[in-house]
Design a protein around this motif. Structure first.
Motif, PDB file in Angstrom:
ATOM      1  N   ALA A   1       0.128  11.559   1.029  1.00 32.93           N
ATOM      2  CA  ALA A   1      -0.391  10.699   1.509  1.00 32.93           C
ATOM      3  C   ALA A   1       0.597  10.518   2.932  1.00 32.93           C
ATOM      4  N   ALA A   2      -0.072   9.878   3.858  1.00 36.22           N
ATOM      5  CA  ALA A   2       0.532   9.981   5.121  1.00 36.22           C
ATOM      6  C   ALA A   2      -0.022   8.806   5.804  1.00 36.22           C
ATOM      7  N   CYS A   3       0.289   8.307   7.100  1.00 31.19           N
ATOM      8  CA  CYS A   3      -0.241   7.621   7.948  1.00 31.19           C
ATOM      9  C   CYS A   3      -0.976   8.107   8.879  1.00 31.19           C
TER      10      CYS A   3
ATOM     11  N   GLN B   1     -19.163  14.505  -2.619  1.00 31.37           N
ATOM     12  CA  GLN B   1     -19.191  14.129  -1.275  1.00 31.37           C
ATOM     13  C   GLN B   1     -20.714  13.203  -1.131  1.00 31.37           C
ATOM     14  N   ARG B   2     -20.466  11.901  -1.006  1.00 29.59           N
ATOM     15  CA  ARG B   2     -21.898  11.137  -1.010  1.00 29.59           C
ATOM     16  C   ARG B   2     -22.360  11.045   0.448  1.00 29.59           C
ATOM     17  N   THR B   3     -21.197  10.748   1.455  1.00 28.34           N
ATOM     18  CA  THR B   3     -21.670  10.736   2.703  1.00 28.34           C
ATOM     19  C   THR B   3     -20.391  11.662   3.735  1.00 28.34           C
TER      20      THR B   3
ATOM     21  N   CYS C   1     -18.752   5.124  13.216  1.00 27.67           N
ATOM     22  CA  CYS C   1     -19.309   4.013  12.209  1.00 27.67           C
ATOM     23  C   CYS C   1     -18.544   3.852  10.863  1.00 27.67           C
ATOM     24  N   LYS C   2     -18.048   5.052  10.557  1.00 31.50           N
ATOM     25  CA  LYS C   2     -17.310   4.951   9.331  1.00 31.50           C
ATOM     26  C   LYS C   2     -15.806   5.369   9.945  1.00 31.50           C
ATOM     27  N   ARG C   3     -14.826   4.971   9.246  1.00 28.64           N
ATOM     28  CA  ARG C   3     -13.603   5.321   9.854  1.00 28.64           C
ATOM     29  C   ARG C   3     -13.454   6.957  10.384  1.00 28.64           C
TER      30      ARG C   3
ATOM     31  N   THR D   1       0.673  -1.244  -0.059  1.00 33.85           N
ATOM     32  CA  THR D   1       0.036   0.150   0.073  1.00 33.85           C
ATOM     33  C   THR D   1       0.894   1.299   0.053  1.00 33.85           C
ATOM     34  N   TRP D   2       1.971   1.239   0.687  1.00 37.19           N
ATOM     35  CA  TRP D   2       2.912   2.373   0.705  1.00 37.19           C
ATOM     36  C   TRP D   2       3.633   2.401  -0.598  1.00 37.19           C
ATOM     37  N   ARG D   3       3.635   1.478  -1.449  1.00 33.65           N
ATOM     38  CA  ARG D   3       4.386   1.818  -2.807  1.00 33.65           C
ATOM     39  C   ARG D   3       3.076   2.433  -3.711  1.00 33.65           C
TER      40      ARG D   3
ATOM     41  N   ILE E   1      -9.317  13.179   1.920  1.00 32.68           N
ATOM     42  CA  ILE E   1      -8.960  14.077   2.984  1.00 32.68           C
ATOM     43  C   ILE E   1      -7.491  14.505   2.846  1.00 32.68           C
ATOM     44  N   GLN E   2      -6.793  13.681   2.420  1.00 33.45           N
ATOM     45  CA  GLN E   2      -5.182  13.788   2.585  1.00 33.45           C
ATOM     46  C   GLN E   2      -4.606  14.693   1.246  1.00 33.45           C
ATOM     47  N   PHE E   3      -5.381  14.350   0.162  1.00 30.35           N
ATOM     48  CA  PHE E   3      -4.930  14.627  -1.180  1.00 30.35           C
ATOM     49  C   PHE E   3      -5.559  16.139  -1.563  1.00 30.35           C
TER      50      PHE E   3
ATOM     51  N   THR F   1     -12.252   6.749  -4.102  1.00 29.67           N
ATOM     52  CA  THR F   1     -13.295   6.288  -4.043  1.00 29.67           C
ATOM     53  C   THR F   1     -13.184   4.790  -3.314  1.00 29.67           C
ATOM     54  N   GLY F   2     -11.901   4.527  -2.766  1.00 26.35           N
ATOM     55  CA  GLY F   2     -11.505   3.365  -2.053  1.00 26.35           C
ATOM     56  C   GLY F   2     -11.365   2.279  -2.720  1.00 26.35           C
ATOM     57  N   PHE F   3     -11.597   0.976  -1.935  1.00 28.96           N
ATOM     58  CA  PHE F   3     -10.982  -0.100  -2.537  1.00 28.96           C
ATOM     59  C   PHE F   3     -12.285  -1.368  -2.483  1.00 28.96           C
TER      60      PHE F   3
ATOM     61  N   GLY G   1     -13.306   9.902   1.709  1.00 28.01           N
ATOM     62  CA  GLY G   1     -12.672   9.177   2.726  1.00 28.01           C
ATOM     63  C   GLY G   1     -11.228   9.412   2.970  1.00 28.01           C
ATOM     64  N   ALA G   2     -10.550   8.594   3.768  1.00 28.89           N
ATOM     65  CA  ALA G   2      -9.331   8.622   4.128  1.00 28.89           C
ATOM     66  C   ALA G   2      -8.245   9.246   3.221  1.00 28.89           C
ATOM     67  N   SER G   3      -8.469   8.676   2.102  1.00 27.38           N
ATOM     68  CA  SER G   3      -7.378   9.105   1.150  1.00 27.38           C
ATOM     69  C   SER G   3      -7.689  10.607   0.572  1.00 27.38           C
TER      70      SER G   3
ATOM     71  N   GLN H   1      -6.233  -6.036   2.470  1.00 28.19           N
ATOM     72  CA  GLN H   1      -7.409  -5.894   2.141  1.00 28.19           C
ATOM     73  C   GLN H   1      -7.820  -4.792   1.548  1.00 28.19           C
ATOM     74  N   LEU H   2      -6.894  -4.084   1.024  1.00 26.30           N
ATOM     75  CA  LEU H   2      -7.068  -2.543   0.068  1.00 26.30           C
ATOM     76  C   LEU H   2      -6.066  -2.583  -0.706  1.00 26.30           C
ATOM     77  N   ASN H   3      -6.017  -3.382  -1.622  1.00 28.23           N
ATOM     78  CA  ASN H   3      -5.224  -3.402  -2.662  1.00 28.23           C
ATOM     79  C   ASN H   3      -5.780  -3.364  -4.129  1.00 28.23           C
TER      80      ASN H   3
ATOM     81  N   ASP I   1       0.896   6.866  -3.209  1.00 25.16           N
ATOM     82  CA  ASP I   1       1.833   7.940  -3.201  1.00 25.16           C
ATOM     83  C   ASP I   1       1.141   9.029  -3.745  1.00 25.16           C
ATOM     84  N   TYR I   2      -0.120   9.547  -3.472  1.00 27.95           N
ATOM     85  CA  TYR I   2      -0.679  10.523  -4.029  1.00 27.95           C
ATOM     86  C   TYR I   2      -0.413  11.747  -3.133  1.00 27.95           C
ATOM     87  N   PRO I   3      -0.679  13.060  -3.547  1.00 27.75           N
ATOM     88  CA  PRO I   3      -0.035  14.219  -2.679  1.00 27.75           C
ATOM     89  C   PRO I   3      -0.580  13.983  -1.533  1.00 27.75           C
TER      90      PRO I   3
HETATM   91  O1  N01 Z   1     -11.717   5.022   0.468  1.00 27.00           O
HETATM   92  P1  N01 Z   1     -13.005   5.012   1.534  1.00 27.00           P
HETATM   93  P2  N01 Z   1     -10.167   5.617   0.806  1.00 27.00           P
HETATM   94  N1  N01 Z   1     -20.362   7.990  -5.985  1.00 27.00           N
HETATM   95  O2  N01 Z   1     -13.705   3.780   1.141  1.00 27.00           O
HETATM   96  C1  N01 Z   1     -17.059   7.584  -1.921  1.00 27.00           C
HETATM   97  C2  N01 Z   1      -7.212   3.181   4.280  1.00 27.00           C
HETATM   98  N2  N01 Z   1      -6.317   4.558   4.330  1.00 27.00           N
HETATM   99  O3  N01 Z   1      -9.286   5.411  -0.198  1.00 27.00           O
HETATM  100  O4  N01 Z   1     -19.096   7.209   2.389  1.00 27.00           O
HETATM  101  C3  N01 Z   1     -19.770   8.933  -4.919  1.00 27.00           C
HETATM  102  O5  N01 Z   1     -12.975   5.314   2.761  1.00 27.00           O
HETATM  103  C4  N01 Z   1     -17.315   6.888  -0.573  1.00 27.00           C
HETATM  104  O6  N01 Z   1     -18.736   7.445  -0.180  1.00 27.00           O
HETATM  105  P3  N01 Z   1     -19.675   6.879   0.959  1.00 27.00           P
HETATM  106  C5  N01 Z   1      -8.005   3.326   5.553  1.00 27.00           C
HETATM  107  O7  N01 Z   1      -8.426   2.235   6.271  1.00 27.00           O
HETATM  108  C6  N01 Z   1      -5.652   4.732   5.373  1.00 27.00           C
HETATM  109  O8  N01 Z   1     -10.492   6.954   1.312  1.00 27.00           O
HETATM  110  O9  N01 Z   1     -19.554   5.398   0.662  1.00 27.00           O
HETATM  111  N3  N01 Z   1     -18.971   8.688  -3.930  1.00 27.00           N
HETATM  112  C7  N01 Z   1     -16.309   7.561   0.217  1.00 27.00           C
HETATM  113  O10 N01 Z   1     -16.382   8.780   0.644  1.00 27.00           O
HETATM  114  C8  N01 Z   1      -9.413   3.705   4.891  1.00 27.00           C
HETATM  115  O11 N01 Z   1     -10.413   3.465   5.424  1.00 27.00           O
HETATM  116  C9  N01 Z   1      -4.923   5.870   5.348  1.00 27.00           C
HETATM  117  O12 N01 Z   1     -20.995   7.319   0.883  1.00 27.00           O
HETATM  118  C10 N01 Z   1     -18.637   7.362  -3.962  1.00 27.00           C
HETATM  119  C11 N01 Z   1     -15.168   7.433  -0.753  1.00 27.00           C
HETATM  120  O13 N01 Z   1     -15.805   7.245  -2.198  1.00 27.00           O
HETATM  121  C12 N01 Z   1      -9.480   3.085   3.448  1.00 27.00           C
HETATM  122  O14 N01 Z   1      -8.018   2.863   3.282  1.00 27.00           O
HETATM  123  C13 N01 Z   1      -5.088   6.804   4.336  1.00 27.00           C
HETATM  124  C14 N01 Z   1     -18.864   6.435  -4.722  1.00 27.00           C
HETATM  125  C15 N01 Z   1     -14.335   6.122  -0.483  1.00 27.00           C
HETATM  126  O15 N01 Z   1     -13.820   6.291   0.830  1.00 27.00           O
HETATM  127  C16 N01 Z   1     -10.029   3.394   2.484  1.00 27.00           C
HETATM  128  O16 N01 Z   1      -9.785   4.941   2.392  1.00 27.00           O
HETATM  129  C17 N01 Z   1      -5.841   6.367   3.396  1.00 27.00           C
HETATM  130  C18 N01 Z   1     -19.880   6.709  -5.826  1.00 27.00           C
HETATM  131  N4  N01 Z   1     -20.209   5.724  -6.796  1.00 27.00           N
HETATM  132  C19 N01 Z   1      -6.597   5.223   3.229  1.00 27.00           C
HETATM  133  N5  N01 Z   1     -18.036   4.997  -4.479  1.00 27.00           N
HETATM  134  C20 N01 Z   1      -3.925   5.902   6.430  1.00 27.00           C
HETATM  135  O17 N01 Z   1      -3.577   7.276   6.653  1.00 27.00           O
HETATM  136  C21 N01 Z   1     -17.580   5.526  -3.379  1.00 27.00           C
HETATM  137  N6  N01 Z   1     -17.792   6.987  -2.841  1.00 27.00           N
HETATM  138  C22 N01 Z   1      -3.320   4.899   7.112  1.00 27.00           C
END
Ligand code: N01
Length: 491
Positions: free
Chosen positions: A59-61, A207-209, A293-295, A50-52, A190-192, A343-345, A186-188, A144-146, A55-57
């Motif tokens: 990105a941090a832990c 933003q959906r949620t 409830c969410k991270r 995941t740390w390879r 809010i960092q970039f 949009t996550g993994f 999500g977590a990614s 889990q997140l690849n 590498d988005y702007p």
């Molecule tokens: O992904 P996420 P991530 N239309 O699944 C939205 C780890 N991590 O890459 O909440 C519109 O959290 C989705 O909306 P909703 C950490 O464990 C760790 O940010 O489903 N929106 C959400 O807002 C984290 O939990 C670090 O309603 C859509 C976003 O996309 C996990 O990785 C840093 C959509 C996805 O958020 C994942 O984080 C970064 C659609 N069709 C990540 N589909 C550390 O610092 C999805 N979304 C260790």
């Protein structure tokens, strides 16, 4: 690292899939035991997981680095409390060098399929480039997140501009002066988002949620602190122990008494009010589900980025993507040059898209058709000598995943040692696995993740496949050593 490692001489003792923290950590433990008969297959061009990839702007832990590093490979010179990605990636490379793992990593080797050859008691593994391997034990360390998840939005393929996922950041796309759309908060994201907001001409954040974003207690370590930790490494260990206890205590609110989260919501609302003066924007950014409830996210620059005039938070649902931009449910089209998916993994598709077949040709996807599950997150009935690191129900909301991995390493090593005692294979007994998972699911029912939100911790059918629902020390107790009566030991 190379991709010229000979395909197959004699069967290996252990074949590890993936060279992120999990795969490398186990390899380091094997090395420390003087074990050399293992190979890591890595689908990418270099190790790092995941740390390879991420590498988005910015990105941090979001877990403090003293805690997000191996206890058996401590690092006393992290520059900040929460290390940036480049520093964590450098730590990974340092671990590889110190434990001389490079010759045991085969890059560009994506596993296509693996099947258990029962008569030989060997896993037969084939990679997408046609190479084949066999090993007594197979360890999945894929995390889990690849696998990036792209949104399922009509017209996505029509978009004419550059478009990419946060975990596949296109550094060749210059965002300066561009109109950019970001999907996801999500977590990614809010960092970039804070990193790109200042350079773009317009940023539409879809933003959906809304997320709960709390202040990040981050800072650079002072020269004094760094000198102290280098002179007396136990001070680093002390900080690690303190961080561990602090994070672990939060578990009480996550899975014992979710009601404890309520006062924290009030604190969050006060924080949001301080950061965002505009009541309309503030309302948009206020979650309507319980904290945790969410991270829970931490950032000091996310809300300040959103109040900039060139940034728009779009709460309206996305209807479709066109060649030029994004159309929301109200019919408004926002034209953009670049589309970024935050949009996550595909988190509940463990081990996919690999084809894994166990005893009697049993397909893992078939076995997991109602949702992934494993005994202690590690062993799956019908898949002997397969061990999963960071497997089903071992993710955390409150502490460091490295601690969970370090609980799993000795367990897996004990199982590997058992195979040297005349046991051909170990297959976890079905009732044992079923009872374990019943307990895990029951515990999750009471947790904050079940308090009314959607999250990536459960699959489409609503089964919780990802999170561990207890204290990490309790998981460590469970994994302290294998109970051999839990397994069919085939001699
Ligand atoms: O992904 P996420 P991530 N239309 O699944 C939205 C780890 N991590 O890459 O909440 C519109 O959290 C989705 O909306 P909703 C950490 O464990 C760790 O940010 O489903 N929106 C959400 O807002 C984290 O939990 C670090 O309603 C859509 C976003 O996309 C996990 O990785 C840093 C959509 C996805 O958020 C994942 O984080 C970064 C659609 N069709 C990540 N589909 C550390 O610092 C999805 N979304 C260790």
């Amino acid at each position: 690292m190379n991709n010229n490692t000979p395909e197959q001489q004699a069967p290996l003792r252990v074949l590890i899939i993936g060279s992120g923290f999990a795969g490398l950590g186990l390899a380091m433990r094997l090395r420390q035991r003087g074990e050399d008969d293992f190979l890591i297959l890595e689908k990418g061009g270099e190790p790092g997981g995941t740390w390879r990839d991420n590498d988005y702007p910015g990105a941090a832990c979001d877990v403090p680095s003293h805690l997000y590093s191996f206890s058996f490979e401590p690092k006393t010179d992290w520059t900040r409390r929460y290390a940036p990605q480049a520093e964590i990636f450098a730590y990974v490379r340092q671990c590889i060098a110190r434990h001389d793992l490079a010759p045991r990593i085969r890059c560009y080797s994506e596993v296509a399929e693996a099947w258990f050859d029962e008569p030989a008691a060997l896993w037969r593994v084939t990679t997408t480039d046609g190479a084949s391997f066999s090993a007594r034990a197979l360890v999945s360390a894929c995390g889990q997140l690849n696998r990036p998840l792209y949104p399922n939005i009509p017209g996505l393929e029509r978009f004419a501009g550059a478009s990419f996922h946060s975990a596949r950041w296109r550094h060749d796309v210059d965002l300066a002066g561009k109109r950019v759309a970001v999907i996801g908060t999500g977590a990614s994201a809010i960092q970039f988002v804070p990193q790109i907001a200042a350079k773009v001409s317009k940023l539409h954040l879809f933003q959906r949620t809304p997320a709960y974003v709390l202040p990040k207690p981050d800072r650079a370590y002072s020269r004094f602190e760094l000198a102290l930790m280098q002179r007396w490494p136990w001070t680093q260990k002390l900080d690690r122990a303190w961080q561990y206890l602090f994070h672990e205590a939060r578990g009480v609110a996550f899975f014992l008494l979710p009601a404890l989260m309520k006062p924290y919501r009030q604190l969050f609302l006060r924080h949001l009010a301080r950061e965002v003066a505009d009541p309309v924007l503030r309302a948009k950014l206020t979650p309507d589900y319980p904290l945790g409830c969410k991270r829970i996210l931490i950032s000091n620059d996310y809300y300040p980025a959103l109040v900039q005039p060139q940034v728009e938070v779009v709460g309206e649902a996305i209807r479709e993507v066109t060649e030029r931009g994004i159309v929301t449910a109200d019919g408004v089209e926002r034209e953009v040059d670049v589309l970024i998916h935050g949009t996550g993994f595909a988190a509940s598709d463990f081990l996919a898209p690999m084809q894994i077949r166990g005893l009697g040709g049993l397909d893992l996807n078939q076995a997991w058709q109602d949702g992934a599950e494993a005994y202690k997150g590690i062993s799956v009935t019908g898949f002997p000598n397969l061990f999963i690191l960071y497997g089903p129900n071992t993710n955390l909301g409150h502490n460091s995943i490295i601690y969970m991995l370090e609980s799993q390493f000795p367990y897996v090593l004990d199982c590997l040692a058992k195979l040297e005692e005349g046991v051909r294979y170990l297959d976890v007994r079905q009732p044992v696995q079923a009872a374990w998972n019943r307990r895990v699911q029951q515990a999750i029912e009471r947790s904050v993740w079940e308090q009314g939100c959607s999250n990536w911790y459960k699959n489409a059918a609503g089964k919780h496949t990802n999170n561990w629902s207890g204290f990490t020390f309790s998981y460590r107790r469970h994994t302290r050593r294998p109970q051999w009566s839990d397994y069919d030991l085939v001699r």
